[in-house]
Write an enzyme that holds these catalytic residues in place. Structure first.
Site, PDB file in Angstrom:
ATOM      1  N   HIS A  24      -6.240   0.345  -2.451  1.00 37.45           N
ATOM      2  CA  HIS A  24      -7.001  -0.568  -2.220  1.00 37.45           C
ATOM      3  C   HIS A  24      -6.564  -2.525  -1.932  1.00 37.45           C
ATOM      4  O   HIS A  24      -5.436  -2.176  -3.315  1.00 37.45           O
ATOM      5  CB  HIS A  24      -8.467  -0.220  -2.296  1.00 37.45           C
ATOM      6  CG  HIS A  24      -9.087   0.930  -3.082  1.00 37.45           C
ATOM      7  ND1 HIS A  24      -9.921   1.309  -1.269  1.00 37.45           N
ATOM      8  CD2 HIS A  24      -8.647   1.910  -3.247  1.00 37.45           C
ATOM      9  CE1 HIS A  24      -9.981   2.914  -1.506  1.00 37.45           C
ATOM     10  NE2 HIS A  24      -9.625   3.203  -2.711  1.00 37.45           N
ATOM     11  N   TYR A  25      -7.244  -2.966  -1.398  1.00 35.46           N
ATOM     12  CA  TYR A  25      -6.874  -4.402  -2.201  1.00 35.46           C
ATOM     13  C   TYR A  25      -8.994  -4.850  -2.044  1.00 35.46           C
ATOM     14  O   TYR A  25      -9.924  -3.319  -1.703  1.00 35.46           O
ATOM     15  CB  TYR A  25      -6.990  -5.487  -1.101  1.00 35.46           C
ATOM     16  CG  TYR A  25      -7.057  -5.727   0.138  1.00 35.46           C
ATOM     17  CD1 TYR A  25      -8.306  -5.377   0.357  1.00 35.46           C
ATOM     18  CD2 TYR A  25      -6.926  -6.025   1.024  1.00 35.46           C
ATOM     19  CE1 TYR A  25      -9.308  -6.000   1.859  1.00 35.46           C
ATOM     20  CE2 TYR A  25      -6.457  -6.194   2.380  1.00 35.46           C
ATOM     21  CZ  TYR A  25      -7.907  -6.863   2.324  1.00 35.46           C
ATOM     22  OH  TYR A  25      -8.625  -6.683   3.949  1.00 35.46           O
ATOM     23  N   THR A  26      -9.484  -5.628  -3.109  1.00 41.83           N
ATOM     24  CA  THR A  26     -11.112  -5.776  -3.392  1.00 41.83           C
ATOM     25  C   THR A  26     -11.424  -6.243  -2.770  1.00 41.83           C
ATOM     26  O   THR A  26     -12.219  -6.856  -2.092  1.00 41.83           O
ATOM     27  CB  THR A  26     -10.192  -6.443  -4.365  1.00 41.83           C
ATOM     28  OG1 THR A  26      -9.879  -7.543  -4.828  1.00 41.83           O
ATOM     29  CG2 THR A  26      -9.915  -5.481  -6.253  1.00 41.83           C
ATOM     30  N   GLU A  89      -7.791  -0.032  -7.684  1.00 43.34           N
ATOM     31  CA  GLU A  89      -7.823  -1.505  -6.410  1.00 43.34           C
ATOM     32  C   GLU A  89      -6.901  -2.396  -7.192  1.00 43.34           C
ATOM     33  O   GLU A  89      -6.337  -2.757  -8.246  1.00 43.34           O
ATOM     34  CB  GLU A  89      -9.644  -1.844  -7.497  1.00 43.34           C
ATOM     35  CG  GLU A  89     -10.547  -0.981  -6.284  1.00 43.34           C
ATOM     36  CD  GLU A  89     -10.961  -1.432  -4.856  1.00 43.34           C
ATOM     37  OE1 GLU A  89      -9.587  -2.654  -4.085  1.00 43.34           O
ATOM     38  OE2 GLU A  89     -12.033  -0.806  -4.171  1.00 43.34           O
ATOM     39  N   HIS A 136      -6.472   2.833   1.839  1.00 40.23           N
ATOM     40  CA  HIS A 136      -7.951   3.064   2.681  1.00 40.23           C
ATOM     41  C   HIS A 136      -7.684   2.675   3.788  1.00 40.23           C
ATOM     42  O   HIS A 136      -8.879   4.272   4.704  1.00 40.23           O
ATOM     43  CB  HIS A 136      -8.774   2.453   2.118  1.00 40.23           C
ATOM     44  CG  HIS A 136     -10.174   2.059   1.986  1.00 40.23           C
ATOM     45  ND1 HIS A 136     -11.169   1.334   1.015  1.00 40.23           N
ATOM     46  CD2 HIS A 136     -10.614   3.678   2.074  1.00 40.23           C
ATOM     47  CE1 HIS A 136     -12.786   2.180   1.387  1.00 40.23           C
ATOM     48  NE2 HIS A 136     -12.160   3.232   1.313  1.00 40.23           N
ATOM     49  N   ASP A 146      -7.860  -2.118   4.656  1.00 39.39           N
ATOM     50  CA  ASP A 146      -7.200  -2.251   3.629  1.00 39.39           C
ATOM     51  C   ASP A 146      -6.192  -1.272   2.829  1.00 39.39           C
ATOM     52  O   ASP A 146      -6.575  -0.359   3.505  1.00 39.39           O
ATOM     53  CB  ASP A 146      -7.998  -2.795   2.130  1.00 39.39           C
ATOM     54  CG  ASP A 146      -8.974  -1.648   1.667  1.00 39.39           C
ATOM     55  OD1 ASP A 146      -9.584  -1.205   2.496  1.00 39.39           O
ATOM     56  OD2 ASP A 146      -8.978  -0.996   0.471  1.00 39.39           O
TER      57      ASP A 146
HETATM   58 ZN   LIG Z   1     -10.835  -0.043   0.053  1.00 34.97          ZN
END
Ligand SMILES: [Zn+2]
Length: 240
Positions: A24-26, A89, A136, A146
């Site tokens: 994921h990215y935050t 993340e 994600h 993301d």
């Molecule tokens: Zn995510």
């Protein structure tokens, strides 16, 4: 790898063994804001790890526990992906916090090196197949975008994290057309859910054709899709 313990209360019991890695990215203004949110019991979200821009790794949830990062999601026919996955993340403002000129913020080298090192350990620890390293957006194409089309999937694949066949490798493969079921079948062969095919196609492009996230099944997309589906089919299949 510099590991810092920053425990989150947001986890519960797994209902399945780990066989998936979700990146994921935050998508928040700062890493600190994301970390605070994932440690807030009211927010009810978390991940096992968060990786800062400088490569520091924060551990929030033990891998033996079910962290709350994937939400409603599907991959290769499986759901309850929180029960099956380790979630990382990666601090990046993403689409909500672009640079001036709407450019997506880059992932610094030190951060990606830490993503590769940690992911490699996780894949080994749980014997996770390459076809089960996902973003994600791959597992929730209607809700999530993301880690973004600027995420360096090719670099990860070169380091043994996930599959990313180079685009030119399929140059000789010509789309024959006349097979309306082919697109759906190939998306499903990679792992995408078909509840919304245009969304699944956009998620595929975001990962494998990141300069052309259109949702359109043009000739280049179809060639790429056939080639990636073939690469996935030729690799270790998911466990029953
Ligand atoms: Zn995510």
């Amino acid at each position: 790898m510099r590991l810092e313990e920053t425990p989150s209360p947001n986890h519960d019991d797994r209902r399945h063994k780990v066989d998936l890695l979700v990146l994921h990215y935050t998508g928040m203004e700062t890493g600190q804001a994301a970390l605070d949110r994932m440690r807030d019991p009211e927010a009810k979200v978390s991940a096992h790890y968060m990786i800062w821009e400088d490569g520091r790794v924060a551990r929030l949830v033990e891998e033996s526990r079910r962290a709350w990062h994937a939400g409603v999601s599907t991959w290769q026919g499986d759901d309850d992906l929180n029960s099956r996955s380790v979630g990382i993340e990666i601090v990046n403002g993403g689409h909500d916090f672009p640079l001036p000129g709407k450019q997506l913020p880059p992932y610094p080298d030190a951060q990606i090196e830490a993503v590769i090192e940690l992911s490699g350990q996780i894949l080994l620890r749980h014997s996770i197949p390459q076809v089960r390293v996902v973003g994600h957006s791959d597992i929730a194409p209607l809700r999530k975008i993301d880690p973004g089309e600027h995420f360096p999937w090719p670099r990860l694949a070169q380091a043994g994290i996930g599959l990313w066949p180079p685009e030119d490798a399929g140059a000789g493969c010509v789309w024959m057309g006349g097979d309306p079921g082919g697109l759906n079948r190939q998306l499903a062969a990679i792992g995408y859910a078909l509840a919304d095919v245009p969304a699944a196609l956009r998620a595929f492009q975001r990962r494998f054709l990141p300069d052309a996230v259109t949702g359109m099944a043009d000739a280049r997309t179809l060639r790429r899709l056939a080639h990636v589906a073939e690469a996935y089919a030729g690799t270790s299949s998911p466990q029953a």
